[in-house]
Design a protein around this motif. Structure first.
Motif, short mmCIF file in Angstrom:
data_model
loop_
_atom_site.label_atom_id
_atom_site.label_comp_id
_atom_site.label_asym_id
_atom_site.label_seq_id
_atom_site.Cartn_x
_atom_site.Cartn_y
_atom_site.Cartn_z
N ARG A 101 0.87 -1.17 0.00
CA ARG A 101 0.00 0.00 0.00
C ARG A 101 0.91 1.21 0.00
N GLU A 252 -7.61 -7.03 2.11
CA GLU A 252 -6.46 -6.19 2.46
C GLU A 252 -5.21 -6.64 1.70
N PHE A 260 -3.78 -7.77 13.54
CA PHE A 260 -3.98 -6.33 13.41
C PHE A 260 -4.73 -6.00 12.12
N MET A 262 -6.68 -8.04 9.25
CA MET A 262 -7.16 -9.33 8.76
C MET A 262 -8.07 -9.13 7.56
N PHE A 265 -12.70 -9.88 9.79
CA PHE A 265 -12.49 -9.39 11.15
C PHE A 265 -13.82 -8.95 11.74
N GLN A 267 -16.04 -6.01 13.85
CA GLN A 267 -16.10 -4.61 14.28
C GLN A 267 -17.13 -4.44 15.39
N LEU A 333 -6.44 2.01 16.61
CA LEU A 333 -7.20 0.97 17.30
C LEU A 333 -8.70 1.21 17.09
N GLU A 334 -9.08 2.47 17.13
CA GLU A 334 -10.50 2.82 17.01
C GLU A 334 -10.61 4.11 16.21
N GLY A 335 -11.71 4.24 15.47
CA GLY A 335 -11.94 5.48 14.73
C GLY A 335 -13.20 6.16 15.25
N HIS A 337 -15.74 9.04 13.93
CA HIS A 337 -15.96 9.79 12.69
C HIS A 337 -17.24 10.58 12.75
N SER A 374 -16.04 3.39 15.96
CA SER A 374 -15.83 2.11 15.29
C SER A 374 -14.50 1.50 15.73
N ARG A 379 -8.39 -6.06 16.80
CA ARG A 379 -7.32 -5.13 17.15
C ARG A 379 -7.30 -4.87 18.64
P1 ATP Z 1 -6.63 1.12 8.58
O1 ATP Z 1 -6.28 2.56 8.28
O2 ATP Z 1 -5.77 0.51 9.65
O3 ATP Z 1 -6.79 0.26 7.37
P2 ATP Z 1 -9.33 1.97 8.58
O4 ATP Z 1 -9.14 3.43 8.89
O5 ATP Z 1 -9.57 1.54 7.21
O6 ATP Z 1 -8.09 1.15 9.21
P3 ATP Z 1 -11.99 1.89 9.60
O7 ATP Z 1 -12.60 1.73 8.27
O8 ATP Z 1 -12.07 3.19 10.29
O9 ATP Z 1 -10.46 1.40 9.52
O10 ATP Z 1 -12.54 0.72 10.53
C1 ATP Z 1 -12.78 0.89 11.90
C2 ATP Z 1 -11.97 -0.05 12.75
O11 ATP Z 1 -12.03 -1.39 12.25
C3 ATP Z 1 -10.48 0.27 12.76
O12 ATP Z 1 -10.20 1.25 13.73
C4 ATP Z 1 -9.86 -1.06 13.11
O13 ATP Z 1 -9.83 -1.24 14.51
C5 ATP Z 1 -10.81 -2.06 12.50
N1 ATP Z 1 -10.27 -2.60 11.25
C6 ATP Z 1 -10.30 -2.04 10.02
N2 ATP Z 1 -9.73 -2.84 9.11
C7 ATP Z 1 -9.34 -3.95 9.79
C8 ATP Z 1 -8.69 -5.16 9.40
N3 ATP Z 1 -8.37 -5.39 8.14
N4 ATP Z 1 -8.43 -6.08 10.35
C9 ATP Z 1 -8.77 -5.87 11.64
N5 ATP Z 1 -9.39 -4.74 12.06
C10 ATP Z 1 -9.67 -3.81 11.16
#
Ligand code: ATP
Length: 513
Positions: A101, A252, A260, A262, A265, A267, A333-335, A337, A374, A379
């Motif tokens: 990426r 991914e 971390f 996957m 996963f 949510q 870890l968490e978002g 928004h 979220s 994670r």
């Molecule tokens: P990242 O930037 O790490 O890819 P993201 O900003 O795309 O994450 P969000 O779309 O905001 O993630 O998803 C909310 C939450 O879901 C994240 O804070 C994370 O904890 C979890 N999450 C997102 N993608 C994954 C993943 N591929 N595996 C495990 N947990 C995930």
């Protein structure tokens, strides 16, 4: 860096050895970035989920839960923007043929500069001793300021090019910074391309009538499409929230770092519907509330920080991450928004159904704004597990491995151990198990010397060991040993329930919020 990697390797092998996480389909050499939770892992995961659910749903009169299906009508993903805009910028290395990426390569570059800042801070802390003021140091030291400026400049250029979909500039940035393939050191890069992260599947038996579907990439949309159903049937008044936990799927690309990142996963999300114009206040409030939830687990305030987004997703007017110090550094870890009315408006438009709220106080209809919290359950699991795994030097010169899970989350709360496998001790121990299991997850262990059993329970994260010995037969007292302090106390069997409950009950932990 090497120390971090060692610690991370220990986390991986410990998770397997103690029945927490297994590679999926391991006998077939596994499936990349897919994992199974084992006998202890499933309990820890459930306890984390419950801890979240209690804090978010049970403790809030105005938040209710749902459990929407993973498969949704395909138009959902058109409306949400995921078909057109749920992309990651990818770059291939022509020599190693590895795919990365592009934004993560740049972010990792910045993390390295940040590690240099940490080094300067550690050096200065040593030099100045007790008089050291970290905040003052990082805001005045020339070298640190230089590093920080560089990080800010790089990240803000990355954000701008991604925002403008200027992928050529993302590549130019990678080249200018001299970023090389982390595995081979090669700088022979392809162009940057966009790649959609949704998994496609088909609904229906025959090839020509089958409908193309997606596995949901986030749980949030199941909440949006049910917004009015819940509002009406639950007679909910704004502001109110809908919470949900469940699986999400993303194809991914950077699938390293264990659970971390996957492909499948879980949510834990909550969408909070508010009156337009009040979203900023609610956004700040939820940022604070969520951080407090994390802190209630006692895993160290220094391990968390907020990171405000520069590049906002297509639906957001403000966004921040709660980052945690994982074994490989601070990561999301968490978002939280502020999603505006983007989703509800889009679903109105694509479905042709009104998704509005009638506000009796204002006597008007409006499309609510949404503030979302979220968090990835996996994670969170990794945060808890990696932070809890410790090697401790003991006074007698040996070391012990101990998994200091917050007691409220531990899979097994107490292990009941007969000192020996005879003389009626197992029977008494079994009786204690049979009594306590109504209230707590407990286990029985009679194999090996008691010292070894203690160590085994320490490593598995069990907060209490309860030993039945010959005196127990006379005085109905047992020895209770505390995992973290290793302190041992003689207590009456009748007191056990109380003692355990004080340390593991959710109320006591959540009240720390
Ligand atoms: P990242 O930037 O790490 O890819 P993201 O900003 O795309 O994450 P969000 O779309 O905001 O993630 O998803 C909310 C939450 O879901 C994240 O804070 C994370 O904890 C979890 N999450 C997102 N993608 C994954 C993943 N591929 N595996 C495990 N947990 C995930």
């Amino acid at each position: 860096m090497a120390k971090q990697e060692d610690q991370f390797k220990k986390v991986l092998s410990h998770a397997k050895e103690y029945g927490y996480v297994f590679q999926s389909s391991e006998i077939y050499d596994g499936l990349s970035a897919v994992y199974d939770y084992a006998q202890n892992g499933v309990e820890l995961k459930k306890n984390i989920r419950d801890y979240w659910w209690k804090a978010m749903v049970q403790m809030h009169e105005n938040i209710v839960g749902i459990d929407a299906a993973i498969l949704m009508h395909p138009t959902t993903w058109k409306a949400s923007g995921h078909v057109d805009a749920f992309n990651d910028p990818l770059i291939d290395n022509k020599d190693s043929k590895k795919r990365y990426r592009a934004d993560v390569l740049v972010e990792d570059y910045c993390a390295k500069i940040e590690a240099k800042i940490d080094k300067e801070v550690a050096k200065a802390a040593k030099r100045f001793g007790a008089a050291f003021n970290k905040e003052e140091f990082v805001s005045t030291n020339g070298r640190v300021l230089g590093y920080q400026e560089k990080i800010d400049a790089v990240l803000s250029r990355l954000a701008k090019s991604l925002e403008n979909e200027d992928l050529a500039d993302v590549k130019a940035l990678i080249e200018e910074l001299g970023i090389s393939d982390p595995l081979t050191g090669s700088k022979n890069w392809t162009e940057v391309k966009q790649f959609n992260l949704m998994f496609g599947t088909k609904l229906g038996a025959s090839a020509d009538t089958a409908m193309d579907l997606y596995l949901r990439p986030e749980t949030a949309q199941g909440i949006f499409v049910n917004f009015l159903n819940v509002q009406k049937t639950g007679r909910m008044k704004i502001p109110f929230g809908i919470a949900q936990t469940g699986k999400a799927f993303r194809n991914e690309i950077v699938a390293r770092q264990f659970i971390f990142r996957m492909r499948e996963f879980e949510q834990m999300e909550m969408q909070f519907f508010v009156k337009p114009g009040t979203q900023k206040e609610w956004y700040e409030q939820w940022k604070e509330t969520r951080l407090k939830w994390h802190l209630s687990l006692g895993m160290g305030a220094d391990n968390y920080r907020f990171h405000d987004h520069e590049k906002l997703a297509h639906y957001a007017d403000a966004a921040a991450d709660i980052e945690f110090k994982f074994p490989f550094g601070f990561k999301e870890l968490e978002g939280i928004h502020s999603r505006t009315d983007f989703d509800l408006k889009a679903h109105e438009e694509f479905s042709g159904k009104k998704l509005q709220y009638f506000d009796h106080e204002d006597n008007q209809n409006y499309t609510p704004y949404v503030v979302e919290t979220s968090i990835g359950l996996d994670r969170m699991f990794l945060a808890v597990f990696s932070n809890s795994l410790q090697e401790e030097a003991l006074e007698n010169g040996t070391t012990r491995t101990v998994l200091k899970l917050p007691a409220v989350l531990a899979p097994t709360k107490a292990a009941i151990l007969p000192l020996v496998k005879k003389d009626g001790l197992p029977e008494v121990a079994r009786k204690i198990v049979d009594d306590l299991k109504w209230d707590f997850a407990v286990s029985y262990d009679e194999k090996d010397a008691v010292g070894r059993r203690y160590r085994r329970q320490d490593a598995a994260g069990t907060p209490f060991c309860i030993t039945v010995d010959h005196d127990t037969l006379e005085d109905h007292m047992v020895t209770i040993r505390h995992r973290d302090t290793m302190e041992q106390k003689r207590v009456a069997i009748s007191e056990l329930r109380n003692i355990i409950n004080q340390e593991v009950n959710v109320k006591a932990w959540l009240q720390k919020m």
